[in-house]
Design an enzyme around this catalytic site. Structure first.
Site, PDB file in Angstrom:
ATOM      1  CD1 TRP A 353       1.700  -3.674   8.062  1.00 61.06           C
ATOM      2  CD2 TRP A 353       0.408  -1.873   7.987  1.00 61.06           C
ATOM      3  NE1 TRP A 353       2.145  -3.213   6.824  1.00 61.06           N
ATOM      4  CE2 TRP A 353       1.192  -1.817   6.834  1.00 61.06           C
ATOM      5  CE3 TRP A 353      -0.594  -1.048   8.220  1.00 61.06           C
ATOM      6  CZ2 TRP A 353       1.061  -0.741   6.047  1.00 61.06           C
ATOM      7  CZ3 TRP A 353      -0.548   0.073   7.003  1.00 61.06           C
ATOM      8  CH2 TRP A 353       0.184   0.220   6.217  1.00 61.06           C
ATOM      9  CG  ASP A 354       1.205  -7.309   5.525  1.00 64.01           C
ATOM     10  OD1 ASP A 354       1.842  -6.475   6.333  1.00 64.01           O
ATOM     11  OD2 ASP A 354       1.620  -7.864   4.703  1.00 64.01           O
ATOM     12  CD  GLU A 493       8.540  -1.310   5.544  1.00 63.93           C
ATOM     13  OE1 GLU A 493       9.333  -2.012   4.738  1.00 63.93           O
ATOM     14  OE2 GLU A 493       7.970  -2.011   6.472  1.00 63.93           O
ATOM     15  CE  LYS A 605       8.908  -1.681   0.845  1.00 59.58           C
ATOM     16  NZ  LYS A 605       9.263  -2.493   1.983  1.00 59.58           N
ATOM     17  CD  GLN A 606       4.410   0.109   2.420  1.00 62.17           C
ATOM     18  OE1 GLN A 606       5.547  -0.263   2.260  1.00 62.17           O
ATOM     19  NE2 GLN A 606       3.415  -0.695   2.753  1.00 62.17           N
TER      20      GLN A 606
HETATM   21  C1  BGC Z   1       5.761  -3.509   3.486  1.00 62.14           C
HETATM   22  C2  BGC Z   1       5.360  -3.758   4.804  1.00 62.14           C
HETATM   23  C3  BGC Z   1       4.556  -5.018   4.819  1.00 62.14           C
HETATM   24  C4  BGC Z   1       5.580  -6.076   4.781  1.00 62.14           C
HETATM   25  C5  BGC Z   1       5.024  -7.496   4.728  1.00 62.14           C
HETATM   26  C6  BGC Z   1       7.004  -4.724   3.411  1.00 62.14           C
HETATM   27  O1  BGC Z   1       7.641  -4.819   2.149  1.00 62.14           O
HETATM   28  O2  BGC Z   1       6.680  -2.379   3.289  1.00 62.14           O
HETATM   29  O3  BGC Z   1       4.182  -2.598   4.788  1.00 62.14           O
HETATM   30  O4  BGC Z   1       4.064  -5.187   6.039  1.00 62.14           O
HETATM   31  O5  BGC Z   1       6.177  -5.942   3.513  1.00 62.14           O
HETATM   32  O6  BGC Z   1       4.205  -7.719   3.578  1.00 62.14           O
END
Ligand code: BGC
Length: 766
Positions: A353-354, A493, A605-606
């Site tokens: 999704w990035d 996550e 985490k984010q």
């Molecule tokens: C993040 C995800 C991201 C992925 C790739 C993970 O550490 O939690 O949101 O899509 O890294 O960048």
């Protein structure tokens, strides 16, 4: 000829642009090479070549990546982006003694990533161990005119000796991914009839990769030169060598063209690369470089952002914009951008999704052709998403969390952690459902900003309907008469198997409502297309009505007494301590706490809920933006690189400038200073897009307003920024926006395409 070409290469160094348009690296530390090589990648959306030095060192991870060249990795049951042979390998031999980079570590070494002209420049001195010193200068780039072509110019100058010099241009006969996994089998490494070499490899999928390399000296005809090309069955490397007697203080130059292709692009890649390399070798360097400069000028015209008063952010932003621009290819909708671009092996080249959530807004605003290819990729891979939904017992299209060429789910089932000698299971492939709505959002945003009805008719609406249908089948109706989405993972996550993640539920509802609204528009404007699309999806009127009812009954927490929007059901019952209250100062809490314990806390985490305020600024007053920010920000430990830019953007919107600049600094330095310690695996693509969004949406306050159908700005610049300028496309028109500071005022002009002139359309101050 010699003089003219020589001065040409020197001239490229002396005409390198000012510091905000380049990244410089001085000195040579073999142990740092692995990280630096990612930063100095050159590319063009089809090819990406890491910035490894020409003679390769032991600590280097030289690699070329070819977009879409995946090969299966049986142990992890997933495709990997193939590490291909490094195409700029050069060996230098003096009086019969060939110099390996170790122990002959380059001296006076300088590398410049020329962001403005899309090239890498390098100069260094090599000592052969007997005191013979040779100065070298090299320039390399990936053409934007023909994306299969790489060019390399090299100059050699014996500084304190005269003697026999040999230069070998090689295409190595093997290359391997991390862990020694080799995806390529050499099929051919042979000399071409006149000059140059051809190498052919097969992946484990039996796909052919062809690489032609041909070089030519710039010497005068009087100089006696011996020239050989070698390869053949026993020799794995293909090598083209030039030998001559060189004189102290003289400069000897070479042009080298490498052309690369795969069976995905050509029926006969071998013939194609030979033709391309021969054609390009005959072009004068001035034309090749001139063409490169012109192509990049055009890209920068619309994509550059000018920050006056802050060179640090100016340079870091251009660095990230450059990396996004070398990752996208407007002519190739069969591929999209991996989480670490074509600059490293991180995440196996898979697309997350990035791309849609973090990078896509930049492409939509400044390079709509690139945006179109990226969103078309999601249409071309729709069948893979349909298969994933079906395999998991759902309807419609469920986009893969990690995607490669086909759109099938390719998330590895586990990752092996070498230090701890254990495998960690990966749940994201079937839990992180929000990706499906993230794709739908990108479809609508692209359409809204470009007015590209053709895309909506030829694929966009189909994506919206199939994703809408998925959400309904993924939900269960509860006794409260609401629909609930259970057993999933939101963007954060650290928490798995949660119910009713508010971000996901909001996005699902938005996805379905917009699908229906777009269908209505299509029925009004293109009724035949609408009926064809519905028939293709086998969707009838009763299903459409069912979706309407479903979308308005998706659960969303709305307790006015809650401290914020609850991230998922039961979140507020978890340990509510903030990161600071957990006593963690250095690095994410996840590094110090086992996942099952972390799961019992409110540490994120984010951004999860907060991301909604980035994507839908209009929610700010309806859903309590400030209250949510103040609740969630102290509980985020930034375990993901995606975290900093969202916090920077939102803090800027809230006028929390010190905090915004702290987060912006971390975003800007993420790869340049290797903040996460893993730049070696490639550029963090989402951070690149996130930095643009933080500056343009956060500080610049750019918004596409759906209701008034216009481009709006509501800027908040840090005190020391004198001005901020950027462009944004809207319905085929390009708006140039200039914001000046102290006091803040702004001008929006539109560039008229016929004569390149601009006309002012709005000028305001708060
Ligand atoms: C993040 C995800 C991201 C992925 C790739 C993970 O550490 O939690 O949101 O899509 O890294 O960048």
């Amino acid at each position: 000829m010699e003089t003219e070409m020589t001065s040409g290469l020197k001239e490229l160094f002396s005409s390198a642009p000012e510091t905000t348009w380049r990244i410089d690296q001085e000195g040579f530390d073999p142990y740092q090479e692995h990280d630096i090589e990612s930063l100095f990648t050159i590319g063009n959306g089809y090819l990406g070549v890491r910035g490894s030095s020409e003679p390769l060192g032991r600590f280097s991870r030289p690699a070329m990546f070819v977009a879409g060249l995946f090969s299966p990795e049986p142990r992890l049951q997933m495709p990997q982006l193939v590490v291909c042979p490094f195409p700029f390998s050069v060996k230098l031999c003096i009086d019969g003694h060939c110099l390996d980079p170790e122990p002959h570590v380059p001296e006076e070494h300088r590398r410049i990533l020329d962001l403005k002209r899309g090239m890498m420049l390098r100069e260094w001195v090599l000592d052969d161990g007997d005191g013979k010193r040779t100065a070298l200068r090299a320039v390399r780039g990936a053409s934007l005119e023909n994306r299969h072509v790489l060019f390399q110019y090299l100059e050699i100058e014996p500084l304190n000796y005269s003697g026999d010099v040999e230069v070998q241009f090689m295409i190595p006969g093997s290359a391997s991914n991390m862990g020694g996994i080799s995806h390529l089998t050499l099929e051919e490494a042979s000399p071409l009839p006149d000059i140059g070499t051809i190498s052919r490899f097969k992946t484990k999928n039996d796909e052919e990769l062809a690489i032609a390399s041909i070089s030519q000296p710039w010497f005068s005809d009087e100089l006696e030169v011996s020239h050989t090309s070698e390869g053949g069955d026993e020799s794995s490397d293909a090598t083209e060598s030039w030998r001559w007697h060189s004189k102290q203080g003289e400069t000897y130059g070479f042009t080298r063209i490498v052309s690369v292709s795969t069976e995905r692009m050509n029926d006969s890649p071998r013939d194609q690369v030979i033709l391309d390399s021969q054609e390009w070798l005959s072009k004068p360097m001035a034309d090749v470089i001139g063409g490169q400069i012109d192509s990049w000028e055009l890209l920068w015209r619309d994509s550059d952002v000018k920050i006056k008063g802050d060179d640090f952010y100016q340079q870091a932003l251009r660095f990230y914009l450059y990396h996004m621009l070398i990752s996208a290819n407007p002519d190739d909708p069969e591929v999209s951008i991996g989480a670490r671009t074509l600059s490293g092996e991180g995440y196996n080249g898979h697309v997350f999704w990035d791309t849609e959530t973090f990078m896509f807004p930049f492409f939509v605003a400044t390079q709509p052709e690139m945006a179109r290819a990226l969103i078309k990729y999601r249409h071309l891979t729709l069948d893979g998403a349909r298969r994933k939904a079906k395999d998991l017992g759902f309807e419609g299209a469920y986009y893969p969390w990690e995607s490669a060429l086909t759109g099938d789910e390719v998330t590895p089932k586990e990752v092996y952690v070498e230090d701890e000698d254990r495998a960690i299971p990966i749940h994201t492939g079937f839990l992180q459902t929000h990706i499906t709505a993230d794709v739908a959002l990108a479809v609508r945003r692209y359409w809204h900003a470009t007015g590209d009805d053709t895309f909506m008719r030829e694929g966009g609406l189909e994506i919206l309907l199939e994703t809408a249908r998925f959400w309904k089948s993924r939900s269960v109706e509860g006794p409260d008469e609401c629909f609930h989405i259970e057993d999933l993972q939101g963007p954060d996550e650290y928490h798995i198997y949660v119910n009713d993640n508010a971000y996901t539920n909001y996005m699902a509802s938005w996805n379905v409502l917009r699908a229906l609204e777009t269908l209505e528009w299509m029925r009004e404007n293109y009724p035949t297309d609408a009926e064809t699309i519905l028939a293709g999806c086998e969707m009838d009127q009763s299903e459409i009505e069912g979706l309407q009812d479903y979308a308005t009954r998706i659960y969303f927490p709305d307790d006015p007494d809650a401290p914020a929007i609850e991230q998922f059901r039961g979140f507020f019952e978890l340990d509510s301590r903030t990161v600071a209250e957990h006593g963690r100062k250095d690095g994410p809490l996840s590094q110090a706490m086992e996942p099952d314990l972390l799961q019992k806390t409110q540490i994120l985490k984010q951004p999860d809920i907060l991301l909604l305020f980035q994507l839908f600024p209009e929610l700010a007053c309806k859903k309590g933006f400030r209250k949510n920010f103040e609740y969630y920000e102290p509980r985020c430990d930034h375990g993901s690189s995606l975290s900093y830019p969202t916090h920077a953007l939102l803090a800027a919107r809230l006028g929390k400038f010190d905090m915004a600049l702290d987060y912006l600094g971390l975003t800007a330095r993420l790869d340049l200073d290797d903040v996460m310690g893993n730049a070696a695996l490639g550029i963090h693509a989402a951070t690149a897009g996130g930095l643009w969004q933080a500056i343009v949406f956060g500080f610049g306050g750019l918004r596409y307003d759906e209701e008034s159908d216009s481009v709006l700005v509501d800027p908040r610049l840090p005190d020391h920024w004198e001005s901020l300028e950027f462009c944004a496309f809207d319905h085929g028109e390009i708006f140039e926006i200039t914001i000046t500071n102290n006091p803040v005022s702004w001008e929006i002009r539109t560039r008229v395409s016929e004569n390149g002139k601009t006309k002012q359309i709005r000028s305001s101050s708060p």
